[in-house]
Design a protein around this motif. Structure first.
Motif, PDB file in Angstrom:
ATOM      1  N   VAL A  63       5.299   3.645   1.347  1.00 12.31           N
ATOM      2  CA  VAL A  63       4.844   4.838   2.063  1.00 12.31           C
ATOM      3  C   VAL A  63       6.039   5.642   2.574  1.00 12.31           C
ATOM      4  CG1 VAL A  63       3.734   5.621   4.194  1.00 12.31           C
ATOM      5  CG2 VAL A  63       2.567   3.997   2.707  1.00 12.31           C
ATOM      6  N   TYR A  64       7.021   4.963   3.186  1.00  9.90           N
ATOM      7  CA  TYR A  64       8.189   5.653   3.717  1.00  9.90           C
ATOM      8  C   TYR A  64       9.027   6.272   2.599  1.00  9.90           C
ATOM      9  CZ  TYR A  64       6.997   3.174   8.021  1.00  9.90           C
ATOM     10  OH  TYR A  64       6.349   2.687   9.121  1.00  9.90           O
ATOM     11  N   ALA A  65       9.120   5.567   1.468  1.00  8.27           N
ATOM     12  CA  ALA A  65       9.864   6.119   0.332  1.00  8.27           C
ATOM     13  C   ALA A  65       9.184   7.385  -0.183  1.00  8.27           C
ATOM     14  CB  ALA A  65       9.972   5.076  -0.777  1.00  8.27           C
ATOM     15  N   ALA A  66       7.854   7.360  -0.235  1.00 12.13           N
ATOM     16  CA  ALA A  66       7.106   8.541  -0.664  1.00 12.13           C
ATOM     17  C   ALA A  66       7.283   9.684   0.331  1.00 12.13           C
ATOM     18  CB  ALA A  66       5.622   8.194  -0.818  1.00 12.13           C
ATOM     19  N   GLY A  84      -2.028   9.706  -1.520  1.00 11.82           N
ATOM     20  CA  GLY A  84      -1.554   8.416  -2.017  1.00 11.82           C
ATOM     21  C   GLY A  84      -1.486   7.373  -0.915  1.00 11.82           C
ATOM     22  N   LYS A  85      -0.997   7.790   0.259  1.00 13.91           N
ATOM     23  CA  LYS A  85      -0.928   6.876   1.404  1.00 13.91           C
ATOM     24  C   LYS A  85      -2.332   6.408   1.801  1.00 13.91           C
ATOM     25  CE  LYS A  85       3.063   9.223   3.488  1.00 13.91           C
ATOM     26  NZ  LYS A  85       3.469  10.049   4.638  1.00 13.91           N
ATOM     27  N   GLY A  86      -3.270   7.350   1.850  1.00 16.23           N
ATOM     28  CA  GLY A  86      -4.634   6.992   2.237  1.00 16.23           C
ATOM     29  C   GLY A  86      -5.246   5.994   1.274  1.00 16.23           C
ATOM     30  N   LEU A  87      -5.037   6.217  -0.014  1.00 16.88           N
ATOM     31  CA  LEU A  87      -5.574   5.295  -1.015  1.00 16.88           C
ATOM     32  C   LEU A  87      -4.886   3.931  -0.934  1.00 16.88           C
ATOM     33  CD1 LEU A  87      -5.881   7.707  -4.079  1.00 16.88           C
ATOM     34  CD2 LEU A  87      -7.710   6.902  -2.561  1.00 16.88           C
ATOM     35  N   LEU A  88      -3.574   3.930  -0.676  1.00 20.00           N
ATOM     36  CA  LEU A  88      -2.836   2.670  -0.546  1.00 20.00           C
ATOM     37  C   LEU A  88      -3.355   1.860   0.639  1.00 20.00           C
ATOM     38  CD1 LEU A  88      -0.548   0.720  -1.279  1.00 20.00           C
ATOM     39  CD2 LEU A  88       0.997   2.152   0.092  1.00 20.00           C
ATOM     40  N   MET A  89      -3.576   2.529   1.771  1.00 20.49           N
ATOM     41  CA  MET A  89      -4.091   1.828   2.945  1.00 20.49           C
ATOM     42  C   MET A  89      -5.483   1.264   2.683  1.00 20.49           C
ATOM     43  SD  MET A  89      -2.758   3.954   6.289  1.00 20.49           S
ATOM     44  CE  MET A  89      -2.993   5.595   5.645  1.00 20.49           C
ATOM     45  N   GLY A  90      -6.288   2.008   1.917  1.00 26.57           N
ATOM     46  CA  GLY A  90      -7.597   1.494   1.556  1.00 26.57           C
ATOM     47  C   GLY A  90      -7.498   0.246   0.693  1.00 26.57           C
ATOM     48  N   PHE A 143       4.513  13.438   8.352  1.00 30.24           N
ATOM     49  CA  PHE A 143       4.914  12.540   9.432  1.00 30.24           C
ATOM     50  C   PHE A 143       3.717  12.018  10.212  1.00 30.24           C
ATOM     51  CE2 PHE A 143       9.330  12.985   8.792  1.00 30.24           C
ATOM     52  CZ  PHE A 143       9.936  12.015   9.566  1.00 30.24           C
ATOM     53  N   ARG A 144       2.645  12.783  10.274  1.00 25.44           N
ATOM     54  CA  ARG A 144       1.467  12.274  10.992  1.00 25.44           C
ATOM     55  C   ARG A 144       0.897  11.052  10.264  1.00 25.44           C
ATOM     56  NH1 ARG A 144      -2.280  12.642  14.605  1.00 25.44           N
ATOM     57  NH2 ARG A 144      -4.472  12.292  14.117  1.00 25.44           N
ATOM     58  N   SER A 145       0.756  11.156   8.938  1.00 25.60           N
ATOM     59  CA  SER A 145       0.203  10.024   8.192  1.00 25.60           C
ATOM     60  C   SER A 145       1.149   8.827   8.228  1.00 25.60           C
ATOM     61  CB  SER A 145      -0.085  10.430   6.745  1.00 25.60           C
ATOM     62  OG  SER A 145       1.069  10.905   6.095  1.00 25.60           O
ATOM     63  N   THR A 146       2.462   9.098   8.245  1.00 18.75           N
ATOM     64  CA  THR A 146       3.445   8.012   8.325  1.00 18.75           C
ATOM     65  C   THR A 146       3.381   7.322   9.679  1.00 18.75           C
ATOM     66  OG1 THR A 146       4.900   9.232   6.819  1.00 18.75           O
ATOM     67  CG2 THR A 146       5.891   7.434   8.067  1.00 18.75           C
ATOM     68  N   TRP A 147       3.217   8.114  10.736  1.00 14.14           N
ATOM     69  CA  TRP A 147       3.114   7.544  12.085  1.00 14.14           C
ATOM     70  C   TRP A 147       1.856   6.690  12.228  1.00 14.14           C
ATOM     71  CZ3 TRP A 147      -0.637   9.199  15.849  1.00 14.14           C
ATOM     72  CH2 TRP A 147      -0.500   8.553  17.085  1.00 14.14           C
ATOM     73  N   LEU A 148       0.759   7.124  11.616  1.00  6.00           N
ATOM     74  CA  LEU A 148      -0.462   6.333  11.676  1.00  6.00           C
ATOM     75  C   LEU A 148      -0.265   4.961  11.040  1.00  6.00           C
ATOM     76  CD1 LEU A 148      -3.166   9.045  10.850  1.00  6.00           C
ATOM     77  CD2 LEU A 148      -2.867   7.839  13.019  1.00  6.00           C
ATOM     78  N   CYS A 149       0.504   4.909   9.945  1.00  4.41           N
ATOM     79  CA  CYS A 149       0.817   3.619   9.320  1.00  4.41           C
ATOM     80  C   CYS A 149       1.574   2.732  10.301  1.00  4.41           C
ATOM     81  CB  CYS A 149       1.659   3.819   8.064  1.00  4.41           C
ATOM     82  SG  CYS A 149       0.777   4.560   6.681  1.00  4.41           S
ATOM     83  N   SER A 150       2.551   3.316  11.005  1.00  7.46           N
ATOM     84  CA  SER A 150       3.364   2.557  11.948  1.00  7.46           C
ATOM     85  C   SER A 150       2.527   2.056  13.116  1.00  7.46           C
ATOM     86  CB  SER A 150       4.513   3.435  12.457  1.00  7.46           C
ATOM     87  OG  SER A 150       5.320   2.740  13.377  1.00  7.46           O
ATOM     88  N   ARG A 151       1.612   2.876  13.588  1.00  4.23           N
ATOM     89  CA  ARG A 151       0.739   2.467  14.692  1.00  4.23           C
ATOM     90  C   ARG A 151      -0.113   1.277  14.282  1.00  4.23           C
ATOM     91  NH1 ARG A 151      -4.227   6.176  16.317  1.00  4.23           N
ATOM     92  NH2 ARG A 151      -4.905   5.212  14.359  1.00  4.23           N
ATOM     93  N   THR A 190      -8.230   4.023   9.055  1.00  8.48           N
ATOM     94  CA  THR A 190      -7.073   4.906   9.002  1.00  8.48           C
ATOM     95  C   THR A 190      -6.965   5.587   7.648  1.00  8.48           C
ATOM     96  OG1 THR A 190      -5.909   3.504  10.582  1.00  8.48           O
ATOM     97  CG2 THR A 190      -4.571   5.038   9.308  1.00  8.48           C
ATOM     98  N   SER A 191      -7.307   4.857   6.592  1.00  2.78           N
ATOM     99  CA  SER A 191      -7.307   5.433   5.251  1.00  2.78           C
ATOM    100  C   SER A 191      -8.228   6.652   5.197  1.00  2.78           C
ATOM    101  CB  SER A 191      -7.756   4.382   4.238  1.00  2.78           C
ATOM    102  OG  SER A 191      -7.991   4.965   2.974  1.00  2.78           O
ATOM    103  N   LEU A 192      -9.424   6.490   5.733  1.00  2.00           N
ATOM    104  CA  LEU A 192     -10.381   7.586   5.735  1.00  2.00           C
ATOM    105  C   LEU A 192      -9.896   8.736   6.611  1.00  2.00           C
ATOM    106  CD1 LEU A 192     -13.707   5.534   5.976  1.00  2.00           C
ATOM    107  CD2 LEU A 192     -12.734   6.648   3.950  1.00  2.00           C
ATOM    108  N   ARG A 193      -9.191   8.413   7.706  1.00  2.00           N
ATOM    109  CA  ARG A 193      -8.694   9.459   8.605  1.00  2.00           C
ATOM    110  C   ARG A 193      -7.605  10.283   7.930  1.00  2.00           C
ATOM    111  NH1 ARG A 193      -6.503   8.621  14.843  1.00  2.00           N
ATOM    112  NH2 ARG A 193      -6.068  10.826  15.249  1.00  2.00           N
ATOM    113  N   VAL A 194      -6.695   9.613   7.225  1.00  2.00           N
ATOM    114  CA  VAL A 194      -5.629  10.325   6.526  1.00  2.00           C
ATOM    115  C   VAL A 194      -6.221  11.243   5.462  1.00  2.00           C
ATOM    116  CG1 VAL A 194      -3.683  10.049   4.938  1.00  2.00           C
ATOM    117  CG2 VAL A 194      -3.839   8.618   6.977  1.00  2.00           C
TER     118      VAL A 194
END
Length: 206
Positions: A63-66, A84-90, A143-151, A190-194
């Motif tokens: 995710v961070y690399a993307a 892509g991040k949302g699908l990965l989290m799912g 950055f919002r979607s990246t921060w959600l991953c970190s949270r 979170t996936s659905l939120r992103v």
């Protein structure tokens, strides 16, 4: 707008992009390091919990690399990576759920001591990542979607530590499995939120 104002705006945007890249390189390095530590500890201790969390770290690294790829790019590129991040989290949510079911079926509890020590190390590392990303969470969609991953990582780390304590007290795999199911639900939410944030931006992704 004067030429001086235009130059200041360009310089300000360039400085922000440079800060974004610096933050993302730092959190990427931290997550890759934690991934290596958790894989080694998980294999040595035979802990499916740590191996599962190491996959989470690997997912975050991707995710961070993307996110690094789209720094300074347009809204369409940012929206595409956010999808892509949302699908990965799912996908991670499905993997965590499957792992939890497997732990229930095996009736073999994880090594609570190893999970506790390495889980605390992961909490410290992810806490540093969260602090770095928090200041930029409102800068853009990327950055919002990246921060959600970190949270999510912080929530997961605390939950893993709690489960390690309960497994140590009960010698049962159930606390670990129940935490896994709860984390799967968090990742899915979170996936659905992103994906919802991307839709709200009304940017054509494909």
């Amino acid at each position: 707008m004067s030429d001086t104002c235009c130059e200041e705006a360009v310089q300000g945007a360039s400085a922000l992009v440079a800060r974004h890249r610096g933050v993302l390189w730092t959190v990427l390095a931290i997550n890759l390091g934690l991934f290596a530590v958790e894989v080694a500890a998980g294999l040595r201790a035979g802990s499916s919990a740590l191996l599962g969390d190491s996959l989470d770290m690997l997912g975050d690294s991707l995710v961070y690399a993307a996110s690094l790829y789209v720094v300074g790019r347009g809204a369409r590129a940012q929206a595409g990576v956010a999808v892509g991040k949302g699908l990965l989290m799912g996908a991670l949510a499905v993997g965590v759920f499957a792992g939890a079911i497997s732990r229930i079926a095996s009736q073999v509890p994880p090594s609570s001591a190893v999970v506790g020590v390495v889980g605390f190390l992961a909490l410290c590392g992810n806490g540093a990542c969260f602090a770095l990303l928090y200041r930029h969470r409102a800068d853009n969609l990327n950055f919002r979607s990246t921060w959600l991953c970190s949270r999510n990582d912080l929530v997961a780390n605390v939950a893993v530590l709690v489960s390690a304590s309960l497994v140590a007290a009960t010698a049962s795999p159930w606390p670990d499995a129940l935490v896994g199911i709860a984390l799967a639900a968090l990742w899915l939410r979170t996936s659905l939120r992103v994906l919802s944030d991307v839709r709200a931006e009304k940017v054509l992704v494909f």
